[in-house]
Design an enzyme around this catalytic site. Structure first.
Site, PDB file in Angstrom:
ATOM      1  N   ARG A   1       0.857  -1.193   0.000  1.00 35.06           N
ATOM      2  CA  ARG A   1       0.000   0.000   0.000  1.00 35.06           C
ATOM      3  C   ARG A   1       0.884   1.231   0.000  1.00 35.06           C
ATOM      4  O   ARG A   1       1.718   1.400   0.885  1.00 35.06           O
ATOM      5  CB  ARG A   1      -0.933   0.023   1.213  1.00 35.06           C
ATOM      6  CG  ARG A   1      -2.131   0.992   1.019  1.00 35.06           C
ATOM      7  CD  ARG A   1      -2.956   1.163   2.283  1.00 35.06           C
ATOM      8  NE  ARG A   1      -2.206   1.886   3.278  1.00 35.06           N
ATOM      9  CZ  ARG A   1      -2.238   1.633   4.591  1.00 35.06           C
ATOM     10  NH1 ARG A   1      -3.009   0.683   5.065  1.00 35.06           N
ATOM     11  NH2 ARG A   1      -1.502   2.339   5.421  1.00 35.06           N
TER      12      ARG A   1
ATOM     13  N   GLU B   1       4.410   7.288   2.691  1.00 31.90           N
ATOM     14  CA  GLU B   1       5.266   6.119   2.916  1.00 31.90           C
ATOM     15  C   GLU B   1       4.780   4.980   2.044  1.00 31.90           C
ATOM     16  O   GLU B   1       3.676   5.037   1.484  1.00 31.90           O
ATOM     17  CB  GLU B   1       5.261   5.681   4.387  1.00 31.90           C
ATOM     18  CG  GLU B   1       3.916   5.181   4.853  1.00 31.90           C
ATOM     19  CD  GLU B   1       3.977   4.288   6.082  1.00 31.90           C
ATOM     20  OE1 GLU B   1       5.061   3.761   6.417  1.00 31.90           O
ATOM     21  OE2 GLU B   1       2.917   4.078   6.693  1.00 31.90           O
TER      22      GLU B   1
ATOM     23  N   ASN C   1       4.128   0.853   2.232  1.00 30.45           N
ATOM     24  CA  ASN C   1       4.016  -0.267   3.185  1.00 30.45           C
ATOM     25  C   ASN C   1       4.199  -1.592   2.475  1.00 30.45           C
ATOM     26  O   ASN C   1       3.506  -1.872   1.491  1.00 30.45           O
ATOM     27  CB  ASN C   1       2.636  -0.243   3.840  1.00 30.45           C
ATOM     28  CG  ASN C   1       2.403   1.029   4.634  1.00 30.45           C
ATOM     29  OD1 ASN C   1       2.940   1.198   5.720  1.00 30.45           O
ATOM     30  ND2 ASN C   1       1.627   1.944   4.068  1.00 30.45           N
TER      31      ASN C   1
ATOM     32  N   SER D   1      -2.865  -2.572   6.185  1.00 33.10           N
ATOM     33  CA  SER D   1      -4.196  -2.940   6.667  1.00 33.10           C
ATOM     34  C   SER D   1      -5.299  -2.116   6.010  1.00 33.10           C
ATOM     35  O   SER D   1      -5.044  -1.254   5.172  1.00 33.10           O
ATOM     36  CB  SER D   1      -4.248  -2.796   8.183  1.00 33.10           C
ATOM     37  OG  SER D   1      -3.873  -1.501   8.539  1.00 33.10           O
TER      38      SER D   1
ATOM     39  N   LYS E   1      11.616   3.249   5.952  1.00 34.04           N
ATOM     40  CA  LYS E   1      11.608   4.649   5.542  1.00 34.04           C
ATOM     41  C   LYS E   1      12.972   5.071   5.024  1.00 34.04           C
ATOM     42  O   LYS E   1      13.090   5.990   4.206  1.00 34.04           O
ATOM     43  CB  LYS E   1      11.103   5.509   6.694  1.00 34.04           C
ATOM     44  CG  LYS E   1       9.601   5.297   6.850  1.00 34.04           C
ATOM     45  CD  LYS E   1       9.015   5.604   8.160  1.00 34.04           C
ATOM     46  CE  LYS E   1       7.507   5.380   8.122  1.00 34.04           C
ATOM     47  NZ  LYS E   1       7.096   4.088   8.668  1.00 34.04           N
TER      48      LYS E   1
ATOM     49  N   LYS F   1      11.398  10.688  11.299  1.00 32.06           N
ATOM     50  CA  LYS F   1      10.863   9.314  11.367  1.00 32.06           C
ATOM     51  C   LYS F   1      11.956   8.289  11.647  1.00 32.06           C
ATOM     52  O   LYS F   1      12.960   8.252  10.941  1.00 32.06           O
ATOM     53  CB  LYS F   1      10.193   8.937  10.038  1.00 32.06           C
ATOM     54  CG  LYS F   1       9.053   9.830   9.624  1.00 32.06           C
ATOM     55  CD  LYS F   1       8.336   9.263   8.395  1.00 32.06           C
ATOM     56  CE  LYS F   1       7.262  10.214   7.908  1.00 32.06           C
ATOM     57  NZ  LYS F   1       6.515   9.623   6.772  1.00 32.06           N
TER      58      LYS F   1
ATOM     59  N   GLU G   1       6.959   0.931  11.956  1.00 34.19           N
ATOM     60  CA  GLU G   1       5.657   0.884  11.302  1.00 34.19           C
ATOM     61  C   GLU G   1       4.561   0.886  12.358  1.00 34.19           C
ATOM     62  O   GLU G   1       4.802   0.517  13.497  1.00 34.19           O
ATOM     63  CB  GLU G   1       5.529  -0.410  10.481  1.00 34.19           C
ATOM     64  CG  GLU G   1       6.559  -0.582   9.402  1.00 34.19           C
ATOM     65  CD  GLU G   1       6.520   0.522   8.379  1.00 34.19           C
ATOM     66  OE1 GLU G   1       5.418   1.018   8.070  1.00 34.19           O
ATOM     67  OE2 GLU G   1       7.591   0.928   7.906  1.00 34.19           O
ATOM     68  N   GLY G   2       3.370   1.285  11.953  1.00 35.60           N
ATOM     69  CA  GLY G   2       2.206   1.064  12.810  1.00 35.60           C
ATOM     70  C   GLY G   2       1.717   2.277  13.569  1.00 35.60           C
ATOM     71  O   GLY G   2       0.785   2.182  14.358  1.00 35.60           O
TER      72      GLY G   2
ATOM     73  N   ARG H   1      -8.258   7.354   4.429  1.00 34.48           N
ATOM     74  CA  ARG H   1      -8.254   7.465   5.885  1.00 34.48           C
ATOM     75  C   ARG H   1      -8.256   8.933   6.232  1.00 34.48           C
ATOM     76  O   ARG H   1      -7.447   9.695   5.690  1.00 34.48           O
ATOM     77  CB  ARG H   1      -6.963   6.865   6.434  1.00 34.48           C
ATOM     78  CG  ARG H   1      -7.155   5.631   7.218  1.00 34.48           C
ATOM     79  CD  ARG H   1      -5.846   5.086   7.722  1.00 34.48           C
ATOM     80  NE  ARG H   1      -4.703   5.455   6.897  1.00 34.48           N
ATOM     81  CZ  ARG H   1      -3.453   5.159   7.242  1.00 34.48           C
ATOM     82  NH1 ARG H   1      -3.207   4.523   8.354  1.00 34.48           N
ATOM     83  NH2 ARG H   1      -2.449   5.510   6.458  1.00 34.48           N
TER      84      ARG H   1
HETATM   85  P1  ADP Z   1       3.685   4.812  10.062  1.00 31.07           P
HETATM   86  O1  ADP Z   1       4.567   3.776   9.479  1.00 31.07           O
HETATM   87  O2  ADP Z   1       3.720   4.863  11.535  1.00 31.07           O
HETATM   88  O3  ADP Z   1       2.290   4.727   9.505  1.00 31.07           O
HETATM   89  P2  ADP Z   1       3.914   7.262   8.479  1.00 31.07           P
HETATM   90  O4  ADP Z   1       5.119   7.658   7.764  1.00 31.07           O
HETATM   91  O5  ADP Z   1       2.781   6.772   7.651  1.00 31.07           O
HETATM   92  O6  ADP Z   1       4.308   6.204   9.605  1.00 31.07           O
HETATM   93  O7  ADP Z   1       3.421   8.498   9.342  1.00 31.07           O
HETATM   94  C1  ADP Z   1       2.277   8.438  10.173  1.00 31.07           C
HETATM   95  C2  ADP Z   1       1.312   9.581   9.857  1.00 31.07           C
HETATM   96  O8  ADP Z   1       1.982  10.831  10.015  1.00 31.07           O
HETATM   97  C3  ADP Z   1       0.802   9.589   8.436  1.00 31.07           C
HETATM   98  O9  ADP Z   1      -0.341   8.782   8.315  1.00 31.07           O
HETATM   99  C4  ADP Z   1       0.512  11.064   8.200  1.00 31.07           C
HETATM  100  O10 ADP Z   1      -0.765  11.403   8.728  1.00 31.07           O
HETATM  101  C5  ADP Z   1       1.564  11.757   9.022  1.00 31.07           C
HETATM  102  N1  ADP Z   1       2.724  12.099   8.160  1.00 31.07           N
HETATM  103  C6  ADP Z   1       3.788  11.329   7.900  1.00 31.07           C
HETATM  104  N2  ADP Z   1       4.652  11.929   7.050  1.00 31.07           N
HETATM  105  C7  ADP Z   1       4.102  13.133   6.759  1.00 31.07           C
HETATM  106  C8  ADP Z   1       4.503  14.244   5.933  1.00 31.07           C
HETATM  107  N3  ADP Z   1       5.644  14.235   5.246  1.00 31.07           N
HETATM  108  N4  ADP Z   1       3.674  15.311   5.880  1.00 31.07           N
HETATM  109  C9  ADP Z   1       2.523  15.353   6.575  1.00 31.07           C
HETATM  110  N5  ADP Z   1       2.095  14.343   7.367  1.00 31.07           N
HETATM  111  C10 ADP Z   1       2.870  13.235   7.465  1.00 31.07           C
HETATM  112 MG    MG Z   2       1.551   5.134   7.662  1.00 30.26          MG
END
Ligand code: ADP
Ligand code: MG
Length: 504
Positions: free
Chosen positions: A129, A152, A154, A159, A329, A394, A398-399, A480
């Site tokens: 995803r 990101e 996945n 999920s 990441k 970051k 994950e999660g 989402r």
């Molecule tokens: P995880 O693996 O924990 O899901 P993500 O990289 O998806 O990590 O980050 C979690 C959440 O943080 C994302 O669903 C988004 O809402 C927010 N986020 C992450 N990166 C960005 C970004 N570059 N700009 C704005 N929001 C972000």
């Molecule tokens: Mg995410």
């Protein structure tokens, strides 16, 4: 015309009642939190479900951005299939984060152990995803220009493919039956979303690939698919929607029970994975992991032994350790960070035309090492109290719930030994256009500004040898939505909710 339509009083009550009933009747549902169950006097023994949090209306989403994200999925599937097969590249990436990241190091150890004795699986399955936000420049002159930017990618336990199709169906149902009854009308352009069916089709295809490449012999064991799950999973119906759409025996196995209920038949050089189900034994054709993506699934060494047991078997893994590592990441950053010539290691994996498609979706992401110019620059930005507001920091996790945003970045880095900073990446914040909606969560309505994160699913099957890619399909989408004051967006983590796109 404002959006969403204003709904109050009896109109709102009726809409909420219809959503509650439709959700339970169609499995747009989750298990209630343990605290809610233990508050009741009766032991209902896991018979309860509750509606998943969902928006009252589909959120407006740029059609061109939606199409661009969907159009990039085949290239992303191929990219991550190729990365998964490039051990040299992944080894380098792991070495860069290894200092500060024990989890990724442990994963790599599993790979090295299996490599030593030789991998026996012939194919791999990716259920991917790719997550995006729409970016709108904050300068007024550029406001009309919307771009889709990847949050990101996945590669493990992606999920909500089960529930997201139901959320789309709910909004389609409401658009046919309920929205036309409202005093305020609006236009709806709701694309189909067959995510659970499409993800199930990927699992089914992997099951068939296994059975073709390892034909069942006379008197041989029956074959099955195993879903590796977490104990006490509340998001179980999401997984069940996919399971019920697969035409093969599927068993749910808690990650903590792998060593108890499976074994590797080492009397055969192909090392089939056997699953004991009461008095029956199956040979596992496909292992679909909805667990194992984070440190909490590995409380002790036996959990790592369990992962090793799966990895060394002939079963098709979704994902392998290498595919899981491809989803870090750090890999995303390495692909996105241009070198001195303006290109990146992306060119190692995909041809030029696809590189352009992918690169358009990249946000700016920086390493935090001391050896590259980009890394040294990013270390300065991350510590600058003004500049850090443009970024999210970051780790390789994950999660949900692991990132540090804006002005929290310098304070967090101050707690991390400087030699471990390289295990983080620094990403520019994507700033989505303002959208309003209403969210039904735990029976309450939340109203206000929201941020919508699009996920595009893909399924991909590739051979371990020269066979190349056998399957490469897009597999529906997820929308989402979270309140615009929340930084994290995970539905399971309790912040986000299910939604679907109203293309504009
Ligand atoms: P995880 O693996 O924990 O899901 P993500 O990289 O998806 O990590 O980050 C979690 C959440 O943080 C994302 O669903 C988004 O809402 C927010 N986020 C992450 N990166 C960005 C970004 N570059 N700009 C704005 N929001 C972000
Ligand atoms: Mg995410």
């Amino acid at each position: 015309m404002s959006y969403p339509p204003a709904v109050d009083g009896p109109e709102r009550q009726r809409l909420v009642q219809v959503i509650k009933d439709w959700s339970i009747a169609n499995g747009l549902a989750v298990r209630p939190p343990p605290a809610a169950i233990s508050a009741t006097e009766v032991d209902l023994a896991s018979t309860l479900a509750m509606t998943a949090p969902v928006t009252l209306f589909p959120s407006p989403f740029s059609q061109s951005c939606f199409e661009e994200a969907q159009g990039a999925q085949a290239a992303y599937n191929e990219l991550y299939a190729k990365i998964s097969q490039d051990e040299e590249f992944l080894g380098r990436v792991v070495a860069e984060v290894a200092g500060g990241d024990e989890f990724t190091t442990k994963l790599w150890t599993v790979h090295e152990r299996v490599k030593k004795e030789g991998y026996t699986h012939k194919h791999s399955l990716g259920i991917f995803r790719s997550d995006y936000l729409v970016h709108q420049e904050t300068t007024p002159a550029d406001e009309a220009h919307l771009q889709i930017k990847q949050v990101e990618f996945n590669t493990i336990a992606a999920s909500f493919g089960g529930l997201s199709g139901q959320a789309s169906s709910l909004h389609k149902f409401l658009a046919k039956t309920e929205y036309p009854l409202l005093q305020e009308s609006s236009k709806y352009n709701l694309p189909d979303n067959t995510s659970s069916r499409d993800i199930a089709a990927g699992l089914q295809a992997a099951f068939e690939v296994y059975n073709r490449s390892e034909p069942v012999v006379e008197g041989g064991l029956p074959r099955c698919i195993v879903f590796l799950v977490q104990d006490g999973e509340r998001n179980v119906f999401d997984q069940r929607h996919i399971e019920y759409a697969v035409d093969a025996p599927v068993f749910r196995l808690p990650f903590s029970q792998i060593l108890q209920q499976t074994s590797v038949d080492t009397s055969s050089p192909r090392r089939p994975l056997l699953y004991r189900h009461t008095h029956l034994t199956f040979e596992v054709a496909v292992v679909y992991m909805r667990a194992g993506y984070g440190p909490s699934d590995y409380p002790d060494e036996s959990a790592w032994e369990a992962r090793y047991q799966v990895e060394r078997s002939a079963a098709i893994k979704c994902p392998t350790v290498l595919t899981q590592v491809a989803g870090t990441k750090k890999v995303q950053q390495v692909l996105a960070t241009p070198d001195a010539n303006g290109s990146s290691e992306l060119g190692r994996f995909v041809p030029a035309a696809q590189q352009a498609t992918l690169r358009r979706t990249f946000a700016n992401i920086y390493p935090l090492d001391t050896t590259s110019a980009a890394g040294r620059q990013a270390r300065e930005w991350a510590q600058d109290p003004a500049v850090c507001r443009k970024f999210v920091l970051k780790p390789q996790r994950e999660g949900g719930g692991n990132n540090y945003y804006k002005d929290k970045i310098p304070a967090h880095l101050a707690t991390v030994p400087a030699e471990h900073w390289a295990s983080y990446i620094l990403m520019e914040l994507i700033t989505p256009p303002p959208v309003a909606n209403l969210i039904l969560r735990n029976g309450q309505i939340e109203q206000g500004g929201v941020i919508c994160e699009l996920g595009i699913y893909g399924t991909c099957i590739w051979g371990s040898g020269d066979e190349g890619i056998l399957r490469n399909e897009a597999a529906g989408y997820l929308l989402r939505t979270k309140g615009d004051q929340s930084e994290e967006g995970g539905v399971a983590a309790g912040f986000g909710c299910m939604d679907s796109v109203n293309l504009v």
